[in-house]
Write an enzyme that holds these catalytic residues in place. Structure first.
Site, PDB file in Angstrom:
ATOM      1  N   ARG A  79       0.803  -1.385  -0.061  1.00 31.28           N
ATOM      2  CA  ARG A  79      -0.102   0.150   0.134  1.00 31.28           C
ATOM      3  C   ARG A  79       1.036   1.246   0.146  1.00 31.28           C
ATOM      4  NH1 ARG A  79      -2.110   0.826   4.232  1.00 31.28           N
ATOM      5  NH2 ARG A  79      -1.249  -0.976   5.444  1.00 31.28           N
ATOM      6  N   TYR A 219      -1.534  -3.625  -6.802  1.00 32.73           N
ATOM      7  CA  TYR A 219      -1.138  -4.069  -5.513  1.00 32.73           C
ATOM      8  C   TYR A 219      -2.587  -4.422  -4.609  1.00 32.73           C
ATOM      9  CZ  TYR A 219      -0.409  -5.171  -0.813  1.00 32.73           C
ATOM     10  OH  TYR A 219      -0.440  -5.632   0.661  1.00 32.73           O
ATOM     11  N   LYS A 228      -9.853  -2.307   1.249  1.00 33.17           N
ATOM     12  CA  LYS A 228      -9.495  -1.022   2.280  1.00 33.17           C
ATOM     13  C   LYS A 228     -10.146   0.146   1.886  1.00 33.17           C
ATOM     14  CE  LYS A 228      -7.288  -3.583   5.163  1.00 33.17           C
ATOM     15  NZ  LYS A 228      -5.839  -4.145   4.944  1.00 33.17           N
ATOM     16  N   HIS A 248     -10.739  -2.576  11.248  1.00 35.07           N
ATOM     17  CA  HIS A 248      -9.434  -3.316  10.783  1.00 35.07           C
ATOM     18  C   HIS A 248      -9.450  -4.455  11.771  1.00 35.07           C
ATOM     19  CE1 HIS A 248      -5.123  -3.587   9.134  1.00 35.07           C
ATOM     20  NE2 HIS A 248      -5.947  -4.400   8.663  1.00 35.07           N
ATOM     21  N   SER A 270      -1.512  -3.641  10.147  1.00 35.15           N
ATOM     22  CA  SER A 270      -1.169  -4.502   8.952  1.00 35.15           C
ATOM     23  C   SER A 270       0.123  -5.193   9.214  1.00 35.15           C
ATOM     24  CB  SER A 270      -0.667  -3.590   7.751  1.00 35.15           C
ATOM     25  OG  SER A 270      -2.007  -2.899   7.575  1.00 35.15           O
ATOM     26  N   CYS A 272       0.648  -7.736  11.706  1.00 33.28           N
ATOM     27  CA  CYS A 272       0.764  -7.691  13.315  1.00 33.28           C
ATOM     28  C   CYS A 272       0.216  -8.827  13.521  1.00 33.28           C
ATOM     29  CB  CYS A 272       0.505  -6.365  13.843  1.00 33.28           C
ATOM     30  SG  CYS A 272       1.897  -5.091  13.376  1.00 33.28           S
ATOM     31  N   ASP A 295      -9.433  -9.730   8.626  1.00 32.27           N
ATOM     32  CA  ASP A 295      -9.035  -8.361   8.529  1.00 32.27           C
ATOM     33  C   ASP A 295     -10.005  -7.213   8.653  1.00 32.27           C
ATOM     34  OD1 ASP A 295      -6.453  -7.105   7.404  1.00 32.27           O
ATOM     35  OD2 ASP A 295      -7.842  -6.314   5.584  1.00 32.27           O
ATOM     36  N   ARG A 387       2.104 -12.210  -0.615  1.00 27.36           N
ATOM     37  CA  ARG A 387       0.763 -12.661  -0.082  1.00 27.36           C
ATOM     38  C   ARG A 387       0.221 -13.893  -0.969  1.00 27.36           C
ATOM     39  NH1 ARG A 387      -1.530  -8.897   3.964  1.00 27.36           N
ATOM     40  NH2 ARG A 387      -0.249  -7.321   4.367  1.00 27.36           N
TER      41      ARG A 387
HETATM   42  P1  GTP Z   1      -2.385  -7.745   7.130  1.00 30.31           P
HETATM   43  O1  GTP Z   1      -2.883  -8.657   6.286  1.00 30.31           O
HETATM   44  O2  GTP Z   1      -1.243  -6.780   6.667  1.00 30.31           O
HETATM   45  O3  GTP Z   1      -3.631  -6.822   7.837  1.00 30.31           O
HETATM   46  O4  GTP Z   1      -1.645  -8.622   8.527  1.00 30.31           O
HETATM   47  P2  GTP Z   1      -2.141  -9.416   9.755  1.00 30.31           P
HETATM   48  O5  GTP Z   1      -2.595  -8.376  10.551  1.00 30.31           O
HETATM   49  O6  GTP Z   1      -3.300 -10.517   9.414  1.00 30.31           O
HETATM   50  O7  GTP Z   1      -1.002 -10.415  10.216  1.00 30.31           O
HETATM   51  P3  GTP Z   1      -0.523 -11.840   9.699  1.00 30.31           P
HETATM   52  O8  GTP Z   1      -1.460 -12.582  10.712  1.00 30.31           O
HETATM   53  O9  GTP Z   1      -0.392 -12.096   8.543  1.00 30.31           O
HETATM   54  O10 GTP Z   1       1.031 -11.822  10.582  1.00 30.31           O
HETATM   55  C1  GTP Z   1       1.947 -11.090  10.135  1.00 30.31           C
HETATM   56  C2  GTP Z   1       3.352 -11.473  10.318  1.00 30.31           C
HETATM   57  O11 GTP Z   1       3.487 -11.653  11.824  1.00 30.31           O
HETATM   58  C3  GTP Z   1       3.593 -12.895   9.846  1.00 30.31           C
HETATM   59  O12 GTP Z   1       4.985 -13.049   9.432  1.00 30.31           O
HETATM   60  C4  GTP Z   1       3.485 -13.758  11.288  1.00 30.31           C
HETATM   61  O13 GTP Z   1       4.256 -14.852  11.136  1.00 30.31           O
HETATM   62  C5  GTP Z   1       3.831 -12.863  12.251  1.00 30.31           C
HETATM   63  N1  GTP Z   1       3.038 -13.276  13.579  1.00 30.31           N
HETATM   64  C6  GTP Z   1       1.726 -13.330  13.459  1.00 30.31           C
HETATM   65  N2  GTP Z   1       1.405 -13.695  14.744  1.00 30.31           N
HETATM   66  C7  GTP Z   1       2.505 -13.834  15.558  1.00 30.31           C
HETATM   67  C8  GTP Z   1       2.705 -13.993  17.024  1.00 30.31           C
HETATM   68  O14 GTP Z   1       1.771 -14.433  17.620  1.00 30.31           O
HETATM   69  N3  GTP Z   1       4.038 -13.917  17.482  1.00 30.31           N
HETATM   70  C9  GTP Z   1       5.023 -13.650  16.342  1.00 30.31           C
HETATM   71  N4  GTP Z   1       6.285 -13.677  16.862  1.00 30.31           N
HETATM   72  N5  GTP Z   1       5.085 -13.404  15.081  1.00 30.31           N
HETATM   73  C10 GTP Z   1       3.722 -13.567  14.818  1.00 30.31           C
HETATM   74  C1  SPV Z   2      -3.057  -4.567   5.374  1.00 22.69           C
HETATM   75  O1  SPV Z   2      -2.166  -4.039   4.557  1.00 22.69           O
HETATM   76  O2  SPV Z   2      -3.781  -4.178   6.265  1.00 22.69           O
HETATM   77  C2  SPV Z   2      -3.657  -5.786   4.551  1.00 22.69           C
HETATM   78  C3  SPV Z   2      -3.279  -6.114   3.050  1.00 22.69           C
HETATM   79  O3  SPV Z   2      -4.384  -6.357   4.801  1.00 22.69           O
HETATM   80  S1  SPV Z   2      -3.956  -4.794   1.816  1.00 22.69           S
HETATM   81  O4  SPV Z   2      -5.166  -5.543   1.262  1.00 22.69           O
HETATM   82  O5  SPV Z   2      -2.815  -4.261   0.945  1.00 22.69           O
HETATM   83  O6  SPV Z   2      -4.675  -3.737   2.510  1.00 22.69           O
HETATM   84 MN    MN Z   3      -4.956  -5.811   7.026  1.00 18.52          MN
END
Ligand code: GTP
Ligand code: SPV
Ligand code: MN
Length: 605
Positions: A79, A219, A228, A248, A270, A272, A295, A387
């Site tokens: 983004r 993207y 979003k 979110h 994002s 996290c 999400d 992704r």
């Molecule tokens: P968006 O799709 O961008 O909104 O991200 P999200 O909030 O869904 O994050 P996601 O669950 O995809 O995790 C992002 C990164 O953080 C990945 O590389 C995970 O492996 C890492 N991660 C997720 N949960 C944990 C956790 O409990 N501990 C640690 N150390 N890393 C984590």
């Molecule tokens: C984020 O960045 O919070 C995502 C991926 O979930 S996107 O669709 O690019 O916003």
């Molecule tokens: Mn997101």
């Protein structure tokens, strides 16, 4: 009559849609217009076309059936927050966290970019609905795009196609107008490139008109406009006007060994941890997690006074790196069923994909940049924001309530961020207003999900900093008023979590992933009045003994460090929060200043 003079026919009688499509076509001059139906044949045509231009490589059907690999232009991987605008009529309504330009000025500028920008291409018309088609008030949109990649992705991420268009016609329904172009017209006979895009990018929301104009990027969050742009930026404005919340947040269903069900929503910025928590496989016996969303959550207070949440999406657009059989076995099972698109990961010689953190690194692969890659390579095989895009219906642990347009009543909201220091593993807010304060001051280190520096601590209120479609001070007031106007006892309890605190060596203090079930258990027991907690200046923190640590491979010292509230570290947050709040001037609800005063006093600083 020759074909040229025949009046065009449209698959809808909805004049507003026809006018919108014609207006965009007039400006952008596509060679063809194609109205999406959502049929299987259409998927085959799109993916065949994407293979012909080199955008898609089909993966080995024996490993990942009906799945495709794509690598973007390296300038188009995330983004673009500095190119994202809220063009409200009044500048004040976008401030102070959004970029703003006067709407007519932005439209003039973008009409210049859009003029002829679809030459040589097909314009796809995607009728879609965010949320359920049979919702009381279905939330329709039409995305017109000159990208087959975006069209294929929107088929996965949203409910779309002929059924949706038919319903829009029957209801003569209002809809969000969403225009997207990659900004890469083709001259007569000019061959296409693998990933068309433009150096110039604009991601623009016109909130009063419920309109989205996007240019220059293919993207995810910049181009799949239902996600979003609509479901957060535009929907947050609708939610403000109509008294609900567009957030979110993931949504999960948690069942205890005794069979008690709780629904939990969680807002983390994002990359996290939302997808991982939403699909968590508990490590504690007898507990069960089922997924509702990973999400976005749309939440409204029901007649029963509870906060009901639906996931408006239809797919998962998940961060690839770090996903594996240990961290997220449910995501692995989901993508292994096929019907998925993988972008900016590595392509292996046997026609599968790989990324950092996945088991069994291949001896040789092609990196996301198209270069030869081996485990010895210095560069990463995959972009940090690579992704997978996969149908949510393929998730084995999808909760049955996913299909219920009423959604689920939320028991707890978790806020969380990525902080190396300061923020303990989990704590409970004192009440709704304090919880709103925690959300409003949420801080997190920046990630690769947005272009820019990574690892910088910033305030990311409710994990919505890049997604609040209006004045963030008004957004805080809206949150406060949800608490004031409703029965607090029926609203969710608010908690704050941090999976990312580090030890002195820089390692994670808390093992995370499936072990986060222990934190969820504490949250549930807290709500049931069972789990112990210490009242600290920041809120209620678990006593080490109140967390279920049975079978947890962690020293007592590490657990204490993960739970510690360090008064000096928190005192250092105070001036940062003060500075953050000052940005909002008179628009900040006064009760948030009162909350800051309370925190300061409790810290004795
Ligand atoms: P968006 O799709 O961008 O909104 O991200 P999200 O909030 O869904 O994050 P996601 O669950 O995809 O995790 C992002 C990164 O953080 C990945 O590389 C995970 O492996 C890492 N991660 C997720 N949960 C944990 C956790 O409990 N501990 C640690 N150390 N890393 C984590
Ligand atoms: C984020 O960045 O919070 C995502 C991926 O979930 S996107 O669709 O690019 O916003
Ligand atoms: Mn997101």
């Amino acid at each position: 009559m020759t074909a040229d003079t025949q009046a065009p026919t449209y698959p809808t009688t909805h004049q507003g849609i026809v006018d919108f499509v014609n207006e965009v076509a007039e400006l952008t001059q596509p060679d063809r217009i194609y109205w999406c139906t959502g049929s299987d044949e259409e998927w085959t045509e799109l993916t065949t076309q994407l293979m012909a231009t080199g955008t898609f490589t089909q993966l080995n059907p024996a490993i990942k059936p009906n799945s495709f690999y794509a690598a973007s232009d390296p300038i188009d991987v995330a983004r673009v927050e500095d190119r994202t605008y809220i063009c409200s009529v009044d500048e004040r309504d976008a401030g102070p966290t959004n970029n703003w330009m006067q709407p007519e000025k932005m439209k003039d500028l973008m009409r210049g970019l859009y003029a002829g920008c679809m030459r040589g291409r097909t314009m796809y018309v995607i009728p879609f609905v965010m949320g359920h088609l049979d919702a009381e008030k279905p939330m329709f949109g039409i995305e017109v795009t000159d990208s087959a990649y975006v069209t294929a992705s929107m088929r996965v991420m949203s409910r779309m196609g002929s059924d949706v268009l038919a319903r829009m016609g029957e209801l003569d329904a209002p809809f969000v107008q969403a225009v997207h172009s990659v900004g890469h017209p083709l001259a007569e006979g000019e061959p296409d490139v693998k990933w068309p895009c433009n150096d110039t990018k604009y991601i623009v929301q016109f909130p009063e008109e419920r309109t989205i104009w996007s240019y220059g990027s293919g993207y995810g969050g910049n181009a799949l406009l239902g996600k979003k742009c609509y479901a957060l930026r535009i929907a947050s404005v609708m939610a403000r006007d109509e008294g609900w919340l567009a957030e979110h947040m993931l949504i999960l269903k948690l069942t205890s060994p005794e069979g008690t069900v709780k629904y939990i929503a969680a807002a983390f910025p994002s990359a996290c941890g939302k997808t991982n928590l939403a699909m968590l496989q508990p490590t504690i016996p007898g507990w069960k997690v089922e997924t509702l969303g990973d999400d976005i959550a749309w939440m409204r207070v029901g007649a029963d006074g509870r906060l009901w949440a639906v996931n408006p999406e239809f797919g998962l657009f998940g961060v690839a790196p770090g996903t594996n059989e240990h961290t997220n076995p449910n995501a692995m099972r989901t993508i292994n069923k096929g019907n998925s698109v993988f972008t900016n990961v590595a392509l292996t010689e046997d026609g599968d994909i790989w990324w950092e953190g996945l088991e069994n690194p291949p001896a040789k692969a092609t990196s996301w940049k198209g270069e030869p890659w081996t485990p010895e390579s210095e560069e990463l095989s995959s972009h940090a924001n690579s992704r997978y895009c996969t149908p949510i219906k393929q998730c084995d642990i999808l909760a049955a309530e996913y299909d219920d347009p009423r959604g689920v009543p939320i028991d707890a909201i978790l806020f969380g961020g990525r902080r190396k220091t300061t923020v303990p593993l989990v704590f409970e807010a004192r009440d709704w207003t304090h919880g709103t304060f925690l959300g409003a001051t949420l801080s997190s280190e920046t990630t690769a999900a947005a272009v820019g520096a990574v690892g910088i601590v910033r305030r990311d209120p409710m994990a919505m900093l890049p997604f609040i479609g209006y004045n963030a001070g008004d957004y805080f007031s809206h949150w406060i008023s949800i608490g004031k106007d409703n029965d607090a006892a029926k609203l969710p309890k608010i908690f704050y979590v941090n999976w990312f605190r580090r030890d002195d060596e820089g390692g994670f203090l808390w093992p995370g992933f499936g072990e986060n079930s222990r934190v969820l258990k504490w949250v549930v027991e807290r709500m049931d009045g069972q789990a112990a907690a210490v009242e600290t200046p920041i809120g209620y923190v678990p006593t080490p003994a109140s967390l279920d640590t049975d079978g947890l491979d962690m020293t007592e010292a590490a657990l204490e460090a993960a739970l510690a509230v360090n008064v000096e570290e928190w005192a250092a947050e105070i001036p940062q929060i003060q500075e953050w709040f000052e940005k909002f001037g008179d628009d900040l609800p006064a009760v948030l200043w009162t909350e800051l005063d309370g925190l300061r006093a409790r810290l004795g600083s």
